[in-house]
Design a protein around this motif. Structure first.
Motif, PDB file in Angstrom:
ATOM      1  N   LYS A 212       1.023  -1.307   0.037  1.00  0.00           N
ATOM      2  CA  LYS A 212      -0.078   0.100  -0.124  1.00  0.00           C
ATOM      3  C   LYS A 212       0.861   1.119  -0.025  1.00  0.00           C
ATOM      4  CE  LYS A 212      -4.114  -1.807   2.225  1.00  0.00           C
ATOM      5  NZ  LYS A 212      -5.297  -1.200   1.169  1.00  0.00           N
TER       6      LYS A 212
ATOM      7  N   GLU B  57      -1.616   5.569   2.851  1.00  0.00           N
ATOM      8  CA  GLU B  57      -2.571   4.494   3.471  1.00  0.00           C
ATOM      9  C   GLU B  57      -2.053   3.909   4.776  1.00  0.00           C
ATOM     10  OE1 GLU B  57      -4.745   2.401  -0.056  1.00  0.00           O
ATOM     11  OE2 GLU B  57      -2.956   2.711  -0.760  1.00  0.00           O
ATOM     12  N   VAL B  58      -0.721   3.517   4.549  1.00  0.00           N
ATOM     13  CA  VAL B  58      -0.105   2.927   5.964  1.00  0.00           C
ATOM     14  C   VAL B  58      -0.285   3.952   7.047  1.00  0.00           C
ATOM     15  CG1 VAL B  58       2.113   1.840   6.754  1.00  0.00           C
ATOM     16  CG2 VAL B  58       1.267   1.207   4.425  1.00  0.00           C
TER      17      VAL B  58
ATOM     18  N   PHE C 241      -3.564   4.057   8.504  1.00  0.00           N
ATOM     19  CA  PHE C 241      -3.966   2.687   9.266  1.00  0.00           C
ATOM     20  C   PHE C 241      -3.179   2.847  10.510  1.00  0.00           C
ATOM     21  CE2 PHE C 241      -3.889  -1.584  10.493  1.00  0.00           C
ATOM     22  CZ  PHE C 241      -5.016  -1.798  10.195  1.00  0.00           C
TER      23      PHE C 241
ATOM     24  N   ASP D  59      -4.135   4.946  14.157  1.00  0.00           N
ATOM     25  CA  ASP D  59      -5.462   4.604  15.028  1.00  0.00           C
ATOM     26  C   ASP D  59      -4.930   3.399  15.680  1.00  0.00           C
ATOM     27  OD1 ASP D  59      -7.636   3.556  15.610  1.00  0.00           O
ATOM     28  OD2 ASP D  59      -8.808   4.084  13.959  1.00  0.00           O
TER      29      ASP D  59
ATOM     30  N   ASN E 202      -6.690   0.234  14.941  1.00  0.00           N
ATOM     31  CA  ASN E 202      -6.217  -0.861  13.891  1.00  0.00           C
ATOM     32  C   ASN E 202      -4.909  -1.465  14.281  1.00  0.00           C
ATOM     33  OD1 ASN E 202      -8.267   0.209  11.806  1.00  0.00           O
ATOM     34  ND2 ASN E 202      -6.961   1.828  11.374  1.00  0.00           N
TER      35      ASN E 202
ATOM     36  N   TYR F 131       2.261  -6.281  10.319  1.00  0.00           N
ATOM     37  CA  TYR F 131       1.881  -5.166   9.244  1.00  0.00           C
ATOM     38  C   TYR F 131       2.222  -5.425   8.029  1.00  0.00           C
ATOM     39  CZ  TYR F 131       2.103  -2.536  13.630  1.00  0.00           C
ATOM     40  OH  TYR F 131       1.836  -2.272  15.162  1.00  0.00           O
TER      41      TYR F 131
ATOM     42  N   LEU G  32      -0.916  -5.491   5.638  1.00  0.00           N
ATOM     43  CA  LEU G  32      -2.030  -4.486   5.556  1.00  0.00           C
ATOM     44  C   LEU G  32      -2.420  -4.640   4.248  1.00  0.00           C
ATOM     45  CD1 LEU G  32      -0.032  -1.512   7.353  1.00  0.00           C
ATOM     46  CD2 LEU G  32      -2.222  -2.627   7.956  1.00  0.00           C
TER      47      LEU G  32
ATOM     48  N   ILE H   5      -5.846  -5.840   4.260  1.00  0.00           N
ATOM     49  CA  ILE H   5      -6.845  -5.270   5.117  1.00  0.00           C
ATOM     50  C   ILE H   5      -7.392  -4.153   4.371  1.00  0.00           C
ATOM     51  CG2 ILE H   5      -7.238  -4.223   7.302  1.00  0.00           C
ATOM     52  CD1 ILE H   5      -4.873  -5.730   8.323  1.00  0.00           C
TER      53      ILE H   5
END
Length: 134
Positions: A13, A17-18, A21, A24, A27, A127, A130, A133
């Motif tokens: 990604k 985007e990483v 993610f 938060d 996540n 990770y 990801l 996800i």
């Protein structure tokens, strides 16, 4: 200060985007390995226990858009530490390396260095997934 470093992994990604993610705690909790028990978050902080070790707490300290996220120890912890997520754009993907800066005395360093490095590598490998996800 002791610095521990994970392996670098490639995430399928873009850094934006990483970054979003990993910004938060909800996540991050989804990606904790099985060695983590009792993960909880209120959105601003998180806490969890690594099996065989003490309870740890985290709070976001700084976020540098699409480059790094730094979390620091929070609450009653056995030692002060910072967890740094370093993001590197590689085409349409992201290289991710985790760093742990910990205030470990020589005895604690000898006991905790290997398990903490293993934990960082478990996290970074989780990770890496990801890209699967939503």
């Amino acid at each position: 200060m002791t610095r521990l470093e994970s392996n670098k992994v490639l995430i399928g990604k873009k850094p934006e985007e990483v970054f979003a993610f990993l910004s938060d705690f909800n996540n991050i909790g989804k990606l904790m390995p099985e060695q983590v028990e009792g993960f909880s978050t209120d959105g601003l902080t998180s806490s969890f226990t690594i099996k065989g070790m003490a309870k740890l707490g985290l709070i976001y300290e700084s976020k540098k858009a699409f480059e790094s996220i730094t979390m620091k120890s929070h609450g009653k912890v056995p030692f002060d530490f910072s967890l740094i997520c370093s993001l590197e754009p590689i085409g349409d993907e992201t290289g991710l390396t985790l760093f742990l800066d910990a205030d470990l005395n020589p005895f604690l360093k000898m006991m905790a260095e290997k398990p903490l490095t293993n934990f960082l590598n478990l996290l970074v490998n989780k990770y890496r997934d990801l890209s699967s996800i939503a």
